[in-house]
Design a protein around this motif. Structure first.
Motif, mmCIF file in Angstrom:
data_model
loop_
_atom_site.group_PDB
_atom_site.id
_atom_site.type_symbol
_atom_site.label_atom_id
_atom_site.label_comp_id
_atom_site.label_asym_id
_atom_site.label_seq_id
_atom_site.Cartn_x
_atom_site.Cartn_y
_atom_site.Cartn_z
ATOM 1 N N THR A 43 0.835 -1.205 0.000
ATOM 2 C CA THR A 43 0.000 0.000 0.000
ATOM 3 C C THR A 43 0.866 1.250 0.000
ATOM 4 N N GLN A 44 1.856 1.286 0.875
ATOM 5 C CA GLN A 44 2.778 2.422 0.911
ATOM 6 C C GLN A 44 3.513 2.567 -0.427
ATOM 7 N N ALA A 45 3.939 1.439 -1.003
ATOM 8 C CA ALA A 45 4.680 1.481 -2.262
ATOM 9 C C ALA A 45 3.833 2.041 -3.393
ATOM 10 N N LEU A 46 2.554 1.648 -3.437
ATOM 11 C CA LEU A 46 1.699 2.127 -4.526
ATOM 12 C C LEU A 46 1.478 3.631 -4.423
ATOM 13 N N PHE A 47 1.204 4.121 -3.226
ATOM 14 C CA PHE A 47 1.051 5.568 -3.053
ATOM 15 C C PHE A 47 2.337 6.291 -3.447
ATOM 16 N N ALA A 48 3.484 5.742 -3.042
ATOM 17 C CA ALA A 48 4.765 6.381 -3.343
ATOM 18 C C ALA A 48 5.042 6.380 -4.841
ATOM 19 N N ARG A 49 4.787 5.259 -5.500
ATOM 20 C CA ARG A 49 5.051 5.152 -6.935
ATOM 21 C C ARG A 49 4.108 6.045 -7.738
ATOM 22 N N VAL A 50 2.809 5.969 -7.425
ATOM 23 C CA VAL A 50 1.823 6.741 -8.189
ATOM 24 C C VAL A 50 2.007 8.237 -7.933
#
Length: 736
Positions: free
Chosen positions: A184-191
């Motif tokens: 979840t953290q990774a997706l927010f960071a990437r997007v």
């Protein structure tokens, strides 16, 4: 259960990785940052990056608190969730964010020092940029192994009174849930990072380079600081969080599959199978460090020389980990250790092949990218057409490679048993999981080559804005062009590992459903199969579950789920591409406004309002990242509630197939467009400022959200949907 002494190699490796990361950071900080102007530019970028990251973490914190409360209610209010899930979820997100933070802090300090080092020579510039990138790689593997080791020790102590075989299954499936926090953290960071950086990049290129005819990273361009900030928040912080969850996800899913596959084995075979992927990753840390020290080059090196220098480090690490893996498995005396070792070898080989294929299709040293540059002679439209075609063709090798790796790792691990028995399937799936571990075992150096890219890019920007001269800019351009190729290779590597990890998570999902059904049975719920008999989840094998839920291609729930999974990949890309388009539109308008209203900018007599452009990118990214990220969480939950387990498995398969292929296409097309532009800038077809140059800039602008927003985010999407499905298995069972 009593842990073997060798287990302590895992936390030792994590501590060594973190200590070396700190040492590399300290050595980098001792280097001179250059002239006062160079320090000023680096400070602008550093402040902008940290300000954005603080704002992003505030938004993500709200999402995490809400989700943790929901998980706590499910666990303690309705007994539909493992009671450790809320805590594991939060720690996974925290460490994922921490990895991104440390990597970005290092990158923002390293770029100016890399530019200054390039004044002395190419070798020193490469050394500072690469070892600063290695800080990211070592922090990711160090924090990942530390998180895994600590959780394993805590849960081992908590479940010490339970039967050892059952305890290991419970421990490993519980640990899987912190992967959702990391994802979840990774997706927010990437997007969010991808939207930020591409809004600034597109605005800077379209108005500055095409309309105003000024060089890239020219200080007269109001968007240039935002562009350089974006390189860090997208390609460093976002990428670090992304690969942290890939790394942990592959290890944990394999450990969970090992606990199941060897549950009936005598002695402590099950425990050895569980810690085997952790030990392989731990040894990979030490071999990654060796590879990092092998990367070196000479001044005056060509692009092929630079690629060779990085190849020596990464390939040496890969070969040594292959040899070490057989030694680890033999020493642990795991059943069919030779076959499982070959599974690891297939994962490593797949990673190398995908990396080489990506380099071929995206590097300006090879024909595909050169032909895109040639297409610029007939305009931007043919550049775009050729780039899309190249990206589509480039999917063949990665897809075929992953397909072969899946089959080989499955068959090697189960001794080429084609009977499809419960033991054969579980051992084969363990092989697929450990192949993903093999691919990611040298992440310490692989991620270093990836994180190197944005540092080199920022160094080039600093050199241009500081007016260091043509020779220095030529050196930083060489480092930057290498970074474009390594970044594209890293994205292909991440996407390939995501495919293997997601497949392993599919099997882990079935095991989590089994545990959820067992919890429901203890609370009085009964499950009746198609024959009207009571179904006992505690005694059922994986084929039994497939039959019970009718997971086959004739079940419309599976087919509908597969269509929804494919749709989710395209919907996600559409939303993120649209977000970049809207944010870039605001940036273009702002840059045009400043050129028009602030007199003297283009003559270098007035200072642009850099802060306004940074503000536009920040606000746009924060606003636009929420919907696509939340959809990745909502879709599996809704499908599970409506279509059940069969629908969820179809969703995950459809999302994996479409998402993997689409991600490779977008990442490679974007990388090829970028390097085609670089090829023209080096003097081909008229060089900088020519009509061909402007045509390739348009192609690069189209490719920016392809390769830096939508494409790399897809590999997180397919894993996050799997993780959400695993964490929400209790809710899916409750809705049956």
């Amino acid at each position: 259960m009593n842990l073997p002494v060798v287990f302590w190699l895992i936390p030792l490796a994590s501590v060594c990785a973190l200590m070396m990361a700190w040492l590399f950071f300290q050595n980098m900080m001792k280097e001179d940052e250059g002239s006062p102007r160079m320090k000023e530019i680096a400070l602008y970028i550093r402040r902008g990056a940290m300000a954005y990251l603080r704002q992003q973490y505030r938004v993500v914190l709200i999402v995490f608190v809400v989700l943790a409360i929901i998980f706590a209610i499910m666990a303690y209010g309705f007994n539909a969730q493992n009671p450790w899930v809320p805590f594991a979820f939060l720690t996974g997100g925290f460490f994922s964010g921490l990895a991104g933070f440390f990597g970005m802090k290092t990158a923002t300090y390293a770029s100016g020092r890399t530019a200054n080092a390039a004044r002395e020579g190419l070798h020193k510039g490469l050394k500072i940029a690469f070892r600063s990138g290695a800080v990211m790689g070592l922090v990711v593997v160090g924090l990942g192994l530390l998180d895994i080791a600590v959780w394993f020790l805590i849960l081992n102590s908590f479940y010490s009174d339970m039967d050892p075989h059952t305890a290991l299954i419970t421990i490993t499936t519980t640990m899987l849930t912190f992967g959702m926090g990391a994802s979840t953290q990774a997706l927010f960071a990437r997007v969010g990072g991808g939207i930020y950086t591409k809004a600034a990049d597109v605005g800077a290129d379209l108005v500055g380079k095409v309309e105003a005819d000024i060089p890239e990273d020219d200080p007269r361009n109001p968007a240039t600081i935002a562009d350089n900030v974006g390189d860090n928040v997208g390609d460093v912080a976002g990428m670090g969080a992304d690969l942290y969850e890939s790394y942990c996800g592959s290890i944990l899913s394999t450990a969970a599959l090992g606990a199941t596959a060897f549950a009936m084995s005598a002695d402590d075979m099950q425990l050895r199978a569980v810690i085997a992927p952790m030990l392989i990753a731990a040894v990979g840390v030490f071999l990654s460090l060796l590879g990092i020290f092998l990367v070196r080059t000479k001044d005056g090196a060509t692009m092929k020389d630079l690629l060779h220098a990085l190849g020596v480090g990464t390939n040496t690490s890969a070969i040594l980990i292959a040899v070490a893996t057989f030694g680890i498995l033999y020493w642990l005396q795991i059943d069919n250790w030779m076959g499982i070792g070959c599974s690891v070898l297939s994962g490593l080989a797949a990673g190398v092949i995908i990396g080489q294929a990506t380099e071929y299709y995206t590097s300006q040293s090879y024909k595909p990218t050169q032909r895109i540059a040639e297409a610029s002679q007939t305009g931007a439209a043919t550049v775009i057409i050729k780039g899309i075609g190249t990206g589509m063709i480039s999917t063949c090798v990665p897809v075929l490679t992953i397909s072969v790796a899946i089959m080989l790792s499955y068959l090697c691990a189960n001794g080429f048993d084609l009977s499809m028995s419960a033991t054969s399937i579980s051992r084969g799936l363990y092989g697929i999981g450990i192949a993903a571990v093999g691919m990611l075992s040298t992440l310490g150096i692989t991620l270093a080559t990836d994180a190197y890219g944005p540092i080199a890019d920022n160094a080039g920007g600093n050199a241009e804005m500081s007016g260091l001269g043509e020779e220095i800019r030529h050196r930083t351009d060489a480092l930057d062009a290498l970074g474009n190729t390594t970044a594209a290779t890293g994205k292909g590597f991440a996407i390939g590992s995501a495919a293997l990890t997601a497949l392993a998570l599919l099997a882990s999902y079935v095991e989590e459903i089994k545990l959820a059904m067992s919890r429901a049975v203890t609370h009085g719920q009964q499950f009746i199969d198609a024959a009207g008999q009571v179904f006992d989840p505690a005694k059922a094998t994986m084929p039994d579950f497939m039959n019970f839920f009718q997971v086959n291609l004739m079940n419309p729930r599976v087919l509908v789920g597969a269509f929804l999974g494919a749709m989710a990949a395209f919907l996600f890309c559409g939303l993120t591409m649209g977000a970049v388009g809207r944010a870039a539109g605001k940036m273009v308008s702002e840059v045009r406004r400043q050129f028009h209203e602030i007199k003297g900018i283009l003559e270098g007599k007035a200072t642009p309002d850099y802060g306004r452009c940074v503000e536009i990118s920040t606000k746009s990214a924060q606003h636009e990242m929420i919907l696509p990220s939340l959809l990745a969480i909502i879709i599996p939950i809704v499908v599970g509630m409506i279509l059940g387990v069969a629908g969820v498995l179809g969703l995950l398969v459809g999302g994996l197939a479409a998402g993997f292929t689409l991600a490779v296409f977008m990442a490679n097309a974007g990388g090829a467009w970028d390097n085609a532009k670089k090829s023209v800038e080096e003097g081909r077809f008229g060089g900088k400022g020519s009509p061909c140059h402007k045509a390739t800039i348009v192609g690069d602008t189209v490719g920016d959200p392809f390769k830096d927003t939508s494409g790399p985010s897809l590999n997180i999407l397919i894993k996050l949907m799997s993780m959400v499905s695993i964490v929400m298995a209790g809710l899916t069972v409750a809705c049956m």
